[in-house]
Write an enzyme that holds these catalytic residues in place. Structure first.
Site: not given
Ligand SMILES: *[C@@H]1O[C@H](CO)[C@@H](O)[C@H](O)[C@H]1NC(C)=O
Ligand SMILES: *[C@@H]1O[C@H](CO)[C@@H](O)[C@H](O)[C@H]1NC(C)=O
Ligand SMILES: *[C@@H]1O[C@H](CO)[C@@H](O)[C@H](O)[C@H]1NC(C)=O
Length: 304
Positions: A134, A140, A165, A201, A254, A279, A303
């Site tokens: 990111q 996120c 995104e 994307e 968290d 997050h 992630n």
């Protein structure tokens, strides 16, 4: 102090280094780290960043030494966030805040009749795109949302499409999302639903900034969203059933602790973990692992 007798030399030096500002022994490692991540600092800033980095490094080594003594189920590692203090990291990257009054949506509840497999990993079944980055942008929420949609698109079409995104960042502001300053996965899905689609994307690349206007092109639609379901809040049983039956699911965690910022491998578990989520991530599976003759259940999270 007692414990220091059995500590590896490098760590011992680091511990002693606590009293002085900079540790000359780490000079070479610092230069290597800077060059690896192309870091450059003007004047005084270098001293401050070096001190932050040394402090992080010491805490990482301390944790990994404890892990080698069987005190933890996961290891930490130095990474490109090594020059950030915890508060700085959280300001830069954690871009999710729970909505106080969630918009009405269908709720996915756990069903007692539903049997789920002991282990699920959607990566193995082609549902998950490679891990993205990111950058220095609290987006996120957008990465979490594209991840969930990418899984569903794969289920429908049998093709893995990488979704945009930037499309979500630029175009979902009117729903209350705030670009690199944070947003909500639910509102990203709402945007795709209301907009009648979103781009890939490939045709709408990631910029890690939120200053562009919306450039959605309906001729290049790569995904749709018909219905949004919310997993019953706080229910791991419901989440397990949703992950097992639907595919990857957007979740919030968290991520504010030091241990999260430098997580490297193993099963993450922290007493500094609260219900205050900040997050967005993607649950792509779960499983159970034997750790020191105990069964430890875990989630597999992607992630960004
Ligand atoms: C999509 O999901 C359905 C229902 O769970 C399943 O039967 C089907 O095999 C899935 N398709 C793909 C391509 O994984
Ligand atoms: C999205 O929905 C529209 C209208 O139902 C349909 O024509 C289109 O093929 C869908 N696109 C994708 C990528 O699923
Ligand atoms: C751990 O899980 C296995 C199978 O998943 C089970 O057979 C075993 O009894 C469990 N052990 C403990 C200590 O719960």
């Amino acid at each position: 102090m007692f414990r220091a007798m059995t500590v590896p030399l490098g760590l011992l030096l680091a511990l002693l280094g606590c009293t002085t500002a900079l540790d000359p022994v780490l000079e070479e490692a610092w230069e290597r780290w800077k060059s690896l991540y192309a870091k450059e600092y003007p004047g005084e800033a270098e001293l401050i960043r070096r001190e932050v980095w040394e402090n992080n490094l010491r805490r990482i080594e301390q944790h990994n030494w404890e892990e080698s003594q069987g005190q933890h189920t996961f290891r930490l590692g130095m990474n490109h966030y090594g020059d950030l203090m915890d508060e700085e990291f959280n300001q830069l990257l954690n871009g999710f805040a729970p909505v106080q009054h969630e918009e009405p949506a269908l709720t996915f509840q756990a069903s007692a009749a539903q049997k789920t497999p002991a282990e699920v990993d959607w990566r193995m079944r082609g549902y998950v795109t490679p891990v993205k980055n990111q950058g220095h942008c609290g987006s996120c929420w957008a990465f979490s949302a594209t991840g969930a949609l990418e899984g569903l698109v794969f289920n429908w079409t049998g093709k893995l499409a990488v979704l945009s995104e930037q499309n979500l960042i630029d175009c979902s502001r009117k729903l209350g999302n705030n670009g690199c300053q944070g947003g909500y996965m639910t509102r990203a899905f709402q945007y795709v639903h209301d907009n009648g689609g979103m781009n890939s994307e490939h045709i709408y690349p990631y910029q890690a900034t939120d200053t562009s206007s919306c450039r959605y092109n309906p001729a290049d639609r790569a995904a749709n969203c018909s219905t949004v379901w919310l997993v019953a809040q706080g229910s791991e049983a419901a989440l397990e059933q949703a992950v097992a039956t639907v595919g990857p699911v957007s979740v919030a965690v968290d991520a504010s602790s030091f241990f999260f910022h430098f997580y490297k491998s193993g099963i993450f578990n922290s007493m500094f973990c609260s219900q205050k989520v900040n997050h967005g991530m993607l649950a792509v599976g779960y499983g159970i692992s034997q750790e020191a003759r105990k069964n430890v259940s875990y989630w597999i999270l992607k992630n960004r």
